[in-house]
Design an enzyme around this catalytic site. Structure first.
Site, PDB file in Angstrom:
ATOM      1  N   HIS A  90       2.796   7.699  -9.809  1.00  0.00           N
ATOM      2  CA  HIS A  90       4.139   7.530 -10.366  1.00  0.00           C
ATOM      3  C   HIS A  90       4.514   8.673 -11.321  1.00  0.00           C
ATOM      4  O   HIS A  90       3.783   9.648 -11.460  1.00  0.00           O
ATOM      5  CB  HIS A  90       4.280   6.158 -11.020  1.00  0.00           C
ATOM      6  CG  HIS A  90       3.807   5.060 -10.127  1.00  0.00           C
ATOM      7  ND1 HIS A  90       4.499   4.665  -9.004  1.00  0.00           N
ATOM      8  CD2 HIS A  90       2.668   4.298 -10.161  1.00  0.00           C
ATOM      9  CE1 HIS A  90       3.826   3.698  -8.394  1.00  0.00           C
ATOM     10  NE2 HIS A  90       2.709   3.464  -9.066  1.00  0.00           N
ATOM     11  N   GLU A 127       2.363   2.483 -16.554  1.00  0.00           N
ATOM     12  CA  GLU A 127       1.341   2.978 -15.632  1.00  0.00           C
ATOM     13  C   GLU A 127       1.383   4.493 -15.531  1.00  0.00           C
ATOM     14  O   GLU A 127       0.342   5.150 -15.468  1.00  0.00           O
ATOM     15  CB  GLU A 127       1.542   2.357 -14.249  1.00  0.00           C
ATOM     16  CG  GLU A 127       0.510   2.808 -13.223  1.00  0.00           C
ATOM     17  CD  GLU A 127       0.749   2.264 -11.835  1.00  0.00           C
ATOM     18  OE1 GLU A 127      -0.101   2.483 -10.950  1.00  0.00           O
ATOM     19  OE2 GLU A 127       1.807   1.632 -11.624  1.00  0.00           O
ATOM     20  N   HIS A 182      -4.264   4.973 -10.283  1.00  0.00           N
ATOM     21  CA  HIS A 182      -3.271   3.917 -10.489  1.00  0.00           C
ATOM     22  C   HIS A 182      -3.808   2.824 -11.394  1.00  0.00           C
ATOM     23  O   HIS A 182      -5.000   2.794 -11.739  1.00  0.00           O
ATOM     24  CB  HIS A 182      -2.880   3.287  -9.146  1.00  0.00           C
ATOM     25  CG  HIS A 182      -2.003   4.145  -8.297  1.00  0.00           C
ATOM     26  ND1 HIS A 182      -0.634   4.056  -8.289  1.00  0.00           N
ATOM     27  CD2 HIS A 182      -2.322   5.136  -7.406  1.00  0.00           C
ATOM     28  CE1 HIS A 182      -0.134   4.945  -7.452  1.00  0.00           C
ATOM     29  NE2 HIS A 182      -1.138   5.610  -6.895  1.00  0.00           N
ATOM     30  N   GLU A 264      -7.227   1.604  -8.259  1.00  0.00           N
ATOM     31  CA  GLU A 264      -6.516   0.723  -9.196  1.00  0.00           C
ATOM     32  C   GLU A 264      -7.509   0.381 -10.305  1.00  0.00           C
ATOM     33  O   GLU A 264      -8.414  -0.415 -10.133  1.00  0.00           O
ATOM     34  CB  GLU A 264      -6.046  -0.552  -8.487  1.00  0.00           C
ATOM     35  CG  GLU A 264      -5.072  -0.325  -7.337  1.00  0.00           C
ATOM     36  CD  GLU A 264      -3.652  -0.031  -7.822  1.00  0.00           C
ATOM     37  OE1 GLU A 264      -3.422   0.004  -9.053  1.00  0.00           O
ATOM     38  OE2 GLU A 264      -2.775   0.158  -6.952  1.00  0.00           O
TER      39      GLU A 264
END
Length: 300
Positions: A90, A127, A182, A264
């Protein structure tokens, strides 16, 4: 002043000047290194990694930049001549560019949004800030081992890059490994990390047949070392306790021609995981686990 006192003063002055010159000639004398700032809310649509929607605190201030010194690499193996692409998930500016990031791109199996905003903790730590911070720490560790490190972005862009462009960057670099960093945005009570691996996909411009095997090996190495370094457990809500999840709906994996995984690191929407993810000490451990896993994979 008596003559011998003048000679003593001159000798003292000369020694002081010489010491000053030596210190000026040294690189990094007394320098410190500031860590670059870095940071998915639980939602109803599937984004490029976990469950995502717009962060509830999209304009919240980013976490303060901690000051840290370079951490020496563990292990004796050299990664000289190896290229690692780090993909910080992101971009903190995505929420200001909804039109751009909602444009669809072809990921082989389907068309999907260019990118998403990512998630955040309940307190507003994003994030995007987390992933950039961990990515910088990871870069420090890998370059200390001799690896060449390429970023897909370094927070310098107003938004993006799109998921297909992120894949192209890794392909163009002919990376030995690509890791997309992430943090998840699942329900509270869902805890732990997991590594997302590419499924075997052959559709349109996507063909992962050659990277499925090595990507799994990369993912297994990272899952093992990440658990050791951070002291955290594999996710209790995906992967059946293995810390591994195979997906065919992620453009970053479908379009890759080099070994690649998503990590993650934890669930930002769970209070206990959030306390870890917002800790600079824990983020350094996370980076160490990622670095150790990558190095173990590359060193064979």
């Amino acid at each position: 002043m008596p003559y011998h006192h003048r000679n003593t003063a001159r000798r003292t002055l000369a020694l002081a000047l010489a010491a000053t010159g030596c210190c000026a000639a040294l690189t990094g004398c007394g320098a410190s290194q500031a860590a670059p700032q870095s940071g998915k809310a639980q939602g109803t649509t599937q984004g490029e990694s976990g469950t995502q929607s717009r962060p509830p605190f999209a304009s919240a201030p980013a976490a303060p930049r901690p000051t840290r010194s370079p951490v020496p690499a563990r292990g004796s193996g050299s990664l000289a001549g190896r290229t690692v692409v780090i993909d910080p998930g992101h971009n903190s500016g995505n929420f200001r560019h909804s039109t751009e990031i909602n444009q669809k791109v072809n990921i082989g199996t389907i068309h999907k949004e260019c990118d998403t905003t990512g998630t955040s903790t309940n307190a507003g730590y994003t994030e995007a800030s987390f992933t950039l911070d961990v990515s910088h720490r990871l870069r420090d560790l890998l370059t200390a081992r001799g690896a060449k490190v390429v970023f897909t972005h370094d927070g310098e862009r107003p938004w993006g890059p799109c998921i297909d462009e992120r894949a192209r960057i890794g392909n163009a670099a002919r990376a030995d490994a690509v890791v997309s960093v992430h943090a998840d945005g699942s329900a509270a009570g869902n805890r732990g990390f997991h590594v997302i691996l590419p499924a075997k996909v052959r559709a349109g411009s996507a063909d992962t047949a050659k990277i499925v095997g090595p990507s799994r090996t990369l993912g297994e190495r990272i899952a093992d070392r990440f658990a050791r370094a951070t002291g955290t457990s594999p996710a209790n809500y995906v992967g059946d306790g293995t810390g591994l999840d195979v997906r065919d709906d992620l453009g970053g994996l479908n379009l890759s021609t080099v070994p690649k995984v998503f990590v993650e690191c934890g669930n930002m929407r769970d209070p206990k995981d959030a306390r870890l993810l917002t800790s600079s000490t824990w983020r350094q451990k996370a980076a160490q686990g990622l670095a150790d896993g990558i190095a173990t994979y590359l060193e064979g």
